[in-house]
Design an enzyme around this catalytic site. Structure first.
Site, PDB file in Angstrom:
ATOM      1  CD  GLU A 161      37.642 104.240 -34.745  1.00 33.45           C
ATOM      2  OE1 GLU A 161      36.539 103.683 -35.146  1.00 33.45           O
ATOM      3  OE2 GLU A 161      37.986 104.964 -35.742  1.00 33.45           O
ATOM      4  CB  VAL A 162      36.221  98.831 -30.841  1.00 30.37           C
ATOM      5  CG1 VAL A 162      35.110  97.792 -30.113  1.00 30.37           C
ATOM      6  CG2 VAL A 162      35.284  99.701 -31.573  1.00 30.37           C
ATOM      7  CG  ASN A 218      44.363  99.375 -35.375  1.00 25.92           C
ATOM      8  OD1 ASN A 218      45.563  99.608 -35.842  1.00 25.92           O
ATOM      9  ND2 ASN A 218      43.260  99.556 -35.859  1.00 25.92           N
ATOM     10  CG  HIS A 263      38.684  94.700 -33.246  1.00 26.78           C
ATOM     11  ND1 HIS A 263      38.804  95.438 -32.101  1.00 26.78           N
ATOM     12  CD2 HIS A 263      38.979  95.756 -34.220  1.00 26.78           C
ATOM     13  CE1 HIS A 263      39.270  96.780 -32.269  1.00 26.78           C
ATOM     14  NE2 HIS A 263      39.442  96.815 -33.748  1.00 26.78           N
ATOM     15  CG  ASP A 273      34.574  97.669 -40.059  1.00 19.78           C
ATOM     16  OD1 ASP A 273      35.361  97.395 -38.977  1.00 19.78           O
ATOM     17  OD2 ASP A 273      33.856  98.762 -40.165  1.00 19.78           O
ATOM     18  CB  ILE A 274      29.231  98.957 -38.997  1.00 23.09           C
ATOM     19  CG1 ILE A 274      27.927  99.825 -39.401  1.00 23.09           C
ATOM     20  CG2 ILE A 274      30.378 100.197 -38.590  1.00 23.09           C
ATOM     21  CD1 ILE A 274      26.894  99.943 -37.984  1.00 23.09           C
TER      22      ILE A 274
HETATM   23  P1  5GP Z   1      39.642  99.811 -34.601  1.00 18.12           P
HETATM   24  O1  5GP Z   1      40.038 101.208 -34.962  1.00 18.12           O
HETATM   25  O2  5GP Z   1      39.276  99.803 -33.013  1.00 18.12           O
HETATM   26  O3  5GP Z   1      40.815  98.926 -34.959  1.00 18.12           O
HETATM   27  O4  5GP Z   1      38.517  99.324 -35.362  1.00 18.12           O
HETATM   28  C1  5GP Z   1      37.144  99.388 -34.907  1.00 18.12           C
HETATM   29  C2  5GP Z   1      36.231  98.913 -36.274  1.00 18.12           C
HETATM   30  O5  5GP Z   1      34.992  98.771 -35.716  1.00 18.12           O
HETATM   31  C3  5GP Z   1      36.073  99.988 -37.324  1.00 18.12           C
HETATM   32  O6  5GP Z   1      36.506  99.560 -38.514  1.00 18.12           O
HETATM   33  C4  5GP Z   1      34.671 100.545 -37.244  1.00 18.12           C
HETATM   34  O7  5GP Z   1      34.095 100.640 -38.467  1.00 18.12           O
HETATM   35  C5  5GP Z   1      34.052  99.114 -36.660  1.00 18.12           C
HETATM   36  N1  5GP Z   1      32.789  99.228 -35.930  1.00 18.12           N
HETATM   37  C6  5GP Z   1      32.508  99.928 -34.959  1.00 18.12           C
HETATM   38  N2  5GP Z   1      31.339 100.065 -34.523  1.00 18.12           N
HETATM   39  C7  5GP Z   1      30.652  98.999 -35.209  1.00 18.12           C
HETATM   40  C8  5GP Z   1      29.444  98.323 -35.062  1.00 18.12           C
HETATM   41  O8  5GP Z   1      28.604  98.678 -34.524  1.00 18.12           O
HETATM   42  N3  5GP Z   1      29.310  97.358 -35.744  1.00 18.12           N
HETATM   43  C9  5GP Z   1      30.346  96.801 -36.755  1.00 18.12           C
HETATM   44  N4  5GP Z   1      30.065  95.641 -37.547  1.00 18.12           N
HETATM   45  N5  5GP Z   1      31.413  97.258 -36.789  1.00 18.12           N
HETATM   46  C10 5GP Z   1      31.636  98.473 -35.993  1.00 18.12           C
END
Ligand code: 5GP
Length: 120
Positions: free
Chosen positions: A99-100, A91, A104, A33-34
């Protein structure tokens, strides 16, 4: 919700954005994760275009489901996480703060992880 082909994980899968890869096979990609929320924070994603767990669990082929589940376990073991332990999390939708919009699974580890959920 329709799948957005330009979401950030779709772009990582196409090689348009770099990632720190942990694992890859025909069905799965995993990377760090970034913005890590624990000393170990790995994201495991299917290569197929699924918005979330809801979408994946309804539509993915059995081979994709098996590959993803096996990959999560194998990655955790390869990183030495089986003992002392780890947490997996996925999520789905607004209340979860997804968020994405590409399915995942998060793997968190490397410290005591505290309560399972934030208090309401
Ligand atoms: P969500 O809230 O959708 O479950 O988690 C999305 C995750 O994706 C977050 O923990 C965020 O830090 C990670 N993320 C968002 N953009 C990027 C990216 O460009 N690269 C990586 N490696 N992780 C990302």
């Amino acid at each position: 919700m329709d799948y957005d082909r330009n979401n950030v994980f779709a772009r990582i899968l196409r090689g348009e954005i770099p990632c720190k890869k942990v694992f890859e096979d025909d069905h799965v990609l995993a990377f760090h994760d970034i913005n890590p929320q624990a000393p170990v924070h790995v994201l495991v994603i299917p290569k197929g275009a699924y918005v979330s767990f809801d979408d994946f669990s309804a539509k993915a082929a059995p081979a994709e489901v098996v590959a993803l589940v096996r990959a999560v376990g194998a990655i955790a073991r390869s990183l030495g996480l089986a003992d002392p332990g780890y947490r997996i999390l996925a999520n789905h939708g607004r209340d979860s703060h997804q968020e994405v919009p590409h399915f995942h699974i998060h793997i968190f580890a490397g410290r005591p992880l505290g309560r399972m959920l934030e208090r309401a």
